[in-house]
Design a protein around this motif. Structure first.
Motif, mmCIF file in Angstrom:
data_model
loop_
_atom_site.group_PDB
_atom_site.id
_atom_site.type_symbol
_atom_site.label_atom_id
_atom_site.label_comp_id
_atom_site.label_asym_id
_atom_site.label_seq_id
_atom_site.Cartn_x
_atom_site.Cartn_y
_atom_site.Cartn_z
ATOM 1 N N VAL A 168 0.845 -1.200 0.000
ATOM 2 C CA VAL A 168 0.000 0.000 0.000
ATOM 3 C C VAL A 168 0.877 1.245 0.000
ATOM 4 N N GLU A 169 1.911 1.237 0.818
ATOM 5 C CA GLU A 169 2.804 2.401 0.875
ATOM 6 C C GLU A 169 3.497 2.616 -0.464
ATOM 7 N N LYS A 170 3.911 1.552 -1.120
ATOM 8 C CA LYS A 170 4.573 1.685 -2.422
ATOM 9 C C LYS A 170 3.594 2.201 -3.476
ATOM 10 N N MET A 171 2.360 1.738 -3.441
ATOM 11 C CA MET A 171 1.352 2.267 -4.359
ATOM 12 C C MET A 171 1.111 3.752 -4.092
ATOM 13 N N HIS A 172 1.031 4.091 -2.808
ATOM 14 C CA HIS A 172 0.761 5.475 -2.433
ATOM 15 C C HIS A 172 1.901 6.395 -2.843
ATOM 16 N N GLN A 173 3.129 5.962 -2.625
ATOM 17 C CA GLN A 173 4.282 6.773 -3.019
ATOM 18 C C GLN A 173 4.345 6.935 -4.540
ATOM 19 N N ALA A 174 4.041 5.868 -5.275
ATOM 20 C CA ALA A 174 4.035 5.958 -6.736
ATOM 21 C C ALA A 174 2.976 6.955 -7.207
ATOM 22 N N TRP A 175 1.801 6.902 -6.581
ATOM 23 C CA TRP A 175 0.725 7.853 -6.898
ATOM 24 C C TRP A 175 1.184 9.284 -6.621
ATOM 25 N N PHE A 176 1.794 9.497 -5.473
ATOM 26 C CA PHE A 176 2.267 10.824 -5.069
ATOM 27 C C PHE A 176 3.279 11.358 -6.083
ATOM 28 N N LYS A 177 4.238 10.527 -6.450
ATOM 29 C CA LYS A 177 5.253 10.951 -7.419
ATOM 30 C C LYS A 177 4.611 11.290 -8.760
ATOM 31 N N SER A 178 3.666 10.467 -9.189
ATOM 32 C CA SER A 178 2.988 10.727 -10.453
ATOM 33 C C SER A 178 2.220 12.036 -10.405
ATOM 34 N N LEU A 179 1.564 12.284 -9.294
ATOM 35 C CA LEU A 179 0.794 13.519 -9.172
ATOM 36 C C LEU A 179 1.706 14.737 -9.222
ATOM 37 N N VAL A 180 2.858 14.659 -8.558
ATOM 38 C CA VAL A 180 3.808 15.775 -8.614
ATOM 39 C C VAL A 180 4.286 15.976 -10.056
ATOM 40 N N LEU A 181 4.584 14.890 -10.752
ATOM 41 C CA LEU A 181 4.987 14.998 -12.158
ATOM 42 C C LEU A 181 3.893 15.662 -12.990
ATOM 43 N N GLN A 182 2.669 15.198 -12.823
ATOM 44 C CA GLN A 182 1.578 15.715 -13.642
ATOM 45 C C GLN A 182 1.312 17.186 -13.373
ATOM 46 N N VAL A 183 1.233 17.561 -12.110
ATOM 47 C CA VAL A 183 0.964 18.962 -11.795
ATOM 48 C C VAL A 183 2.109 19.838 -12.297
ATOM 49 N N THR A 184 3.332 19.347 -12.207
ATOM 50 C CA THR A 184 4.464 20.094 -12.752
ATOM 51 C C THR A 184 4.270 20.325 -14.243
ATOM 52 N N LEU A 185 3.819 19.316 -14.957
ATOM 53 C CA LEU A 185 3.569 19.461 -16.393
ATOM 54 C C LEU A 185 2.373 20.371 -16.661
ATOM 55 N N TRP A 186 1.337 20.285 -15.830
ATOM 56 C CA TRP A 186 0.152 21.123 -16.030
ATOM 57 C C TRP A 186 0.461 22.606 -15.877
ATOM 58 N N THR A 187 1.485 22.928 -15.096
ATOM 59 C CA THR A 187 1.790 24.343 -14.845
ATOM 60 C C THR A 187 2.529 24.993 -16.009
ATOM 61 N N ASN A 188 2.944 24.224 -16.997
ATOM 62 C CA ASN A 188 3.706 24.777 -18.114
ATOM 63 C C ASN A 188 3.043 25.990 -18.755
ATOM 64 N N PRO A 189 1.733 25.957 -19.078
ATOM 65 C CA PRO A 189 1.129 27.118 -19.738
ATOM 66 C C PRO A 189 1.119 28.384 -18.876
ATOM 67 N N TYR A 190 1.273 28.236 -17.583
ATOM 68 C CA TYR A 190 1.204 29.374 -16.667
ATOM 69 C C TYR A 190 2.503 30.185 -16.633
ATOM 70 N N LEU A 191 3.571 29.619 -17.157
ATOM 71 C CA LEU A 191 4.883 30.228 -17.016
ATOM 72 C C LEU A 191 5.469 30.607 -18.366
ATOM 73 N N ARG A 192 6.339 31.601 -18.361
ATOM 74 C CA ARG A 192 7.057 31.945 -19.581
ATOM 75 C C ARG A 192 7.988 30.788 -19.936
ATOM 76 N N PRO A 193 8.111 30.470 -21.201
ATOM 77 C CA PRO A 193 8.940 29.329 -21.591
ATOM 78 C C PRO A 193 10.351 29.358 -20.999
ATOM 79 N N GLU A 194 10.939 30.527 -20.946
ATOM 80 C CA GLU A 194 12.310 30.608 -20.420
ATOM 81 C C GLU A 194 12.373 30.390 -18.903
ATOM 82 N N ASP A 195 11.232 30.501 -18.230
ATOM 83 C CA ASP A 195 11.205 30.281 -16.782
ATOM 84 C C ASP A 195 10.821 28.849 -16.433
ATOM 85 N N TYR A 196 10.173 28.150 -17.354
ATOM 86 C CA TYR A 196 9.712 26.816 -17.068
ATOM 87 C C TYR A 196 10.893 25.849 -17.023
#
Length: 196
Positions: A168-196
């Motif tokens: 369960v902990e390994k599943m949860h950590q994998a989910w957490f890491k994936s969510l951080v990756l996804q939200v990081t990618l989702w924020t791309n349009p919010y930032l200037r390309p040179e700052d991303y």
């Protein structure tokens, strides 16, 4: 409901723009959050565990959003009232997002769709997918802040199928890491390309 029956779900479609993040840069992001092949394995297991619980997860998450006016605000019409059709359409895609998080290979199509999700949160495409008139953007701060509730609340669902505490902990950590990756990618349009 099959993927083809989900309004606005365009995963892998030609209409989805290519992500400005290269696969090489994405690999560096994965290294940064310590995302490994073991995480992929445990996300697949999480997908099996969550497959028949998606509606329950969404009930919890929608209850959370609905109980906070500052969050439900992003699904309101021009009169400031929650748009139930908009909420229902997004819910179908949100359910598929849970399955995609766990089951899809994190390849170019996946990377492209993360960019599409980011555009749909930003002024670029907010409201267009569902043809609604709502607020024009989901503010950046809530993309980041939402990482915690979506991570913390998934764990009880991961515990429901009798897996060991370690699994369960390994599943949860994998989910957490994936969510951080996804939200990081989702924020791309919010930032200037040179700052991303």
């Amino acid at each position: 409901m099959s993927e083809q029956e989900i309004p606005g779900y365009t995963y892998g479609a030609e209409a989805v723009a290519k992500s400005p993040v290269s696969l090489e840069d994405f690999d560096l992001l994965k290294k940064t959050v310590l995302f490994t092949e073991e995480d992929e394995k445990y996300l697949r297991l999480a997908g099996e565990v969550l497959a028949d619980q998606v509606d329950e997860v969404l009930d919890l998450w929608y209850g959370f959003v609905g109980s906070h006016p500052h969050l439900v605000h992003y699904f309101t019409n021009l009169q400031g009232e929650p748009d139930s059709d908009y909420l229902a359409a997004v819910r179908k895609r949100f359910g598929q997002w849970i399955l995609d998080t766990c089951n899809r290979p994190y390849d170019q199509d996946w990377l492209n769709y993360q960019h599409e999700i980011g555009l749909r949160h930003y002024r670029t495409k907010k409201n267009q997918t569902d043809g609604v008139q709502s607020v024009p953007i989901i503010n950046y701060r809530y993309l980041i802040a939402f990482i915690y509730p979506i991570t913390a609340t998934i764990k009880p669902f991961l515990e429901k199928k009798g897996h060991s505490a370690d699994e369960v902990e390994k599943m949860h950590q994998a989910w957490f890491k994936s969510l951080v990756l996804q939200v990081t990618l989702w924020t791309n349009p919010y930032l200037r390309p040179e700052d991303y």
